[in-house]
Write an enzyme that holds these catalytic residues in place. Sequence first.
Site, PDB file in Angstrom:
ATOM      1  N   ARG A  97      22.546  20.338 -12.095  1.00 31.88           N
ATOM      2  CA  ARG A  97      21.602  19.566 -11.287  1.00 31.88           C
ATOM      3  C   ARG A  97      20.422  19.058 -12.118  1.00 31.88           C
ATOM      4  O   ARG A  97      20.108  17.874 -12.119  1.00 31.88           O
ATOM      5  CB  ARG A  97      21.078  20.488 -10.178  1.00 31.88           C
ATOM      6  CG  ARG A  97      20.668  19.871  -8.908  1.00 31.88           C
ATOM      7  CD  ARG A  97      20.280  21.012  -7.955  1.00 31.88           C
ATOM      8  NE  ARG A  97      20.933  22.249  -8.374  1.00 31.88           N
ATOM      9  CZ  ARG A  97      22.122  22.638  -7.946  1.00 31.88           C
ATOM     10  NH1 ARG A  97      22.749  21.945  -7.054  1.00 31.88           N
ATOM     11  NH2 ARG A  97      22.660  23.751  -8.389  1.00 31.88           N
ATOM     12  N   THR A  98      19.779  19.975 -12.814  1.00 29.33           N
ATOM     13  CA  THR A  98      18.580  19.587 -13.549  1.00 29.33           C
ATOM     14  C   THR A  98      18.919  18.569 -14.642  1.00 29.33           C
ATOM     15  O   THR A  98      18.256  17.552 -14.796  1.00 29.33           O
ATOM     16  CB  THR A  98      17.904  20.825 -14.167  1.00 29.33           C
ATOM     17  OG1 THR A  98      17.622  21.753 -13.126  1.00 29.33           O
ATOM     18  CG2 THR A  98      16.625  20.463 -14.869  1.00 29.33           C
ATOM     19  N   HIS A 131       9.425  26.490 -14.618  1.00 22.32           N
ATOM     20  CA  HIS A 131      10.325  25.359 -14.375  1.00 22.32           C
ATOM     21  C   HIS A 131       9.486  24.322 -13.628  1.00 22.32           C
ATOM     22  O   HIS A 131       9.648  24.113 -12.433  1.00 22.32           O
ATOM     23  CB  HIS A 131      11.520  25.830 -13.542  1.00 22.32           C
ATOM     24  CG  HIS A 131      12.660  24.848 -13.502  1.00 22.32           C
ATOM     25  ND1 HIS A 131      12.560  23.555 -13.971  1.00 22.32           N
ATOM     26  CD2 HIS A 131      13.920  24.981 -13.034  1.00 22.32           C
ATOM     27  CE1 HIS A 131      13.719  22.944 -13.789  1.00 22.32           C
ATOM     28  NE2 HIS A 131      14.557  23.789 -13.225  1.00 22.32           N
ATOM     29  N   ARG A 138      15.764  22.991 -22.014  1.00 18.09           N
ATOM     30  CA  ARG A 138      16.039  24.198 -21.225  1.00 18.09           C
ATOM     31  C   ARG A 138      16.517  25.278 -22.175  1.00 18.09           C
ATOM     32  O   ARG A 138      17.351  25.030 -23.050  1.00 18.09           O
ATOM     33  CB  ARG A 138      17.087  23.952 -20.157  1.00 18.09           C
ATOM     34  CG  ARG A 138      17.583  25.285 -19.589  1.00 18.09           C
ATOM     35  CD  ARG A 138      18.360  25.157 -18.347  1.00 18.09           C
ATOM     36  NE  ARG A 138      17.535  24.754 -17.227  1.00 18.09           N
ATOM     37  CZ  ARG A 138      17.971  24.792 -15.975  1.00 18.09           C
ATOM     38  NH1 ARG A 138      19.184  25.208 -15.696  1.00 18.09           N
ATOM     39  NH2 ARG A 138      17.192  24.401 -15.003  1.00 18.09           N
ATOM     40  N   LYS A 147      16.781  32.322 -31.860  1.00 17.69           N
ATOM     41  CA  LYS A 147      17.456  31.405 -32.782  1.00 17.69           C
ATOM     42  C   LYS A 147      16.428  30.503 -33.443  1.00 17.69           C
ATOM     43  O   LYS A 147      16.637  29.306 -33.599  1.00 17.69           O
ATOM     44  CB  LYS A 147      18.453  30.538 -32.007  1.00 17.69           C
ATOM     45  CG  LYS A 147      19.556  31.312 -31.356  1.00 17.69           C
ATOM     46  CD  LYS A 147      20.820  31.272 -32.172  1.00 17.69           C
ATOM     47  CE  LYS A 147      21.852  32.172 -31.535  1.00 17.69           C
ATOM     48  NZ  LYS A 147      23.170  31.965 -32.080  1.00 17.69           N
TER      49      LYS A 147
END
Lengths: 341, 165
Positions: free
Chosen positions: A81-82, A161, A131, A109
């Site tokens: 969706r995002t 968010h 994200r 990472k």
Amino acid sequence: MVNKPARPTDSLIGNDSWNIQLDTKGRLKHFLTIEGLGSEILTNILDTAESFANVNEQSVKKVPILRGKTIVNLFFEASTRTRTTFELAAKRLSADILNINISTSATSKGETLLDTLQNLQAMLCDMFIVRHSDSGAAHFIASHVAPHISVINAGDGRHAHPTQAMLDMFTIRRNKGDFGQLRVAIVGDLLHSRVARSQIHALNTLNTGDVRVIAPKTLIPTGIEDMGVSVFNDLEAGIRDADVIIMLRLQKERMLGALLPSEAEYYSQYGLTEERLRAAKDDAIVMHPGPINRGVEIESRVADGVRSVILDQVTYGIAVRMAVMSMVLGREPEQPGGDVT
Amino acid sequence: MDDIAKPDQLLEILADDLKKLLTERSIDNPLMVGIHTGGAWIAEILHRKLGLEQPLATLDISFYRDDFSRIGMNPKVKPSRLPPQVEDKHIILVDDVLQTGRTIRAAMNEIFDYGRPASITLVCLVDRSGRELPIQADVIGQHLNLEPGQHIKLSGPDPLEFVIT
């Protein structure tokens, strides 16, 4: 890169997180968190989104304002969706958008991330939409990119968010108007929810009358009262006379250890059913950031019922993301430019 | 600076001249499009005076401006209301003040995103000095020579008045 917080309520990314979001003239340069932004900026986002909602209702759903800009969807964590609504938003603004999906483990990472960034920067991009499963990832990226690049946080770990929170505010404002008179109840897995944190900050900044959170004790982060919400462990007591009920997804993939006896047990206590919804106001709206777990946190009859605005949230998400992208990329240069006629 | 007539007087001139021009060009049933905000006020009155059949359309060109990256986002952009089909239509584009020509350029770009009109006729209440693009109006209420630093703005909608600063 980012230290894992001992508890989700710990300060995740330091006090300067809100600071780097604004340029020297106080305008939005990055959009990383709601925290630290004033009601003026939030209201400006909502007003601008209103303009774009009109564009999205036209037969030609496209305007040329970000023509020639290159935007990168940098998703280190799964999203449908995002990611797609950011992609649609960019396309409707006439920007070029690249989708890069990099699935990583939760381990840090840092080096790989910086290398990826430098390569994308070398391709002369204008914006990263990030994200990541680590809290603070978007902030980390924003503090390492070249000065002309803007970063939008599309969800970082348990932290924030912000575009989801703003589309929720947009949905509430369209349905209910003034925030000052509203009772808003947020129900479910608050412990793992970056959405809820951003929503609470936004609701408080917009001076919402009464903000409540409802969940079993194991899913409530300690110290959440300090964010200016009242805590309930009983669903019906919590949603009594509420104007807005926001259901959160039970984040099974983030559950470490036995926080819940079972999904069935959770549903029997905290699932929003038509019967329980009667405790709220007659015209209360039901929201959910998606994806919904039918029969786990919400009954299908509620999710598909007349009070549900869940699919409106998805539609409005495009307009809100168009607003944020155009505001961030539409700032005049900080060096003096030519005259404007 | 020249004296400027009242907007109401200029509207009379516009309506008469536009009627003549439409007859001359054998255009019937045109689509009138007013540019927000001043142009939309003018268009509403002209639309009534001419008794046009097709509903009035409006454009907000904020998303089509060429100075977006310099002046940024206008948070309150009004919806553009164009019919889904402008293909082969004769369009009458209405604005209050024609100066640089950039607004008209933006408006035409937006119209062409909807389709290919048969023609566009440009109507402006005031045509002032300061053009930066090769654009001119077909019907004009009044020509006005202003110094580069002077501004003219239409306030309204009731009453319509010019403000010169």
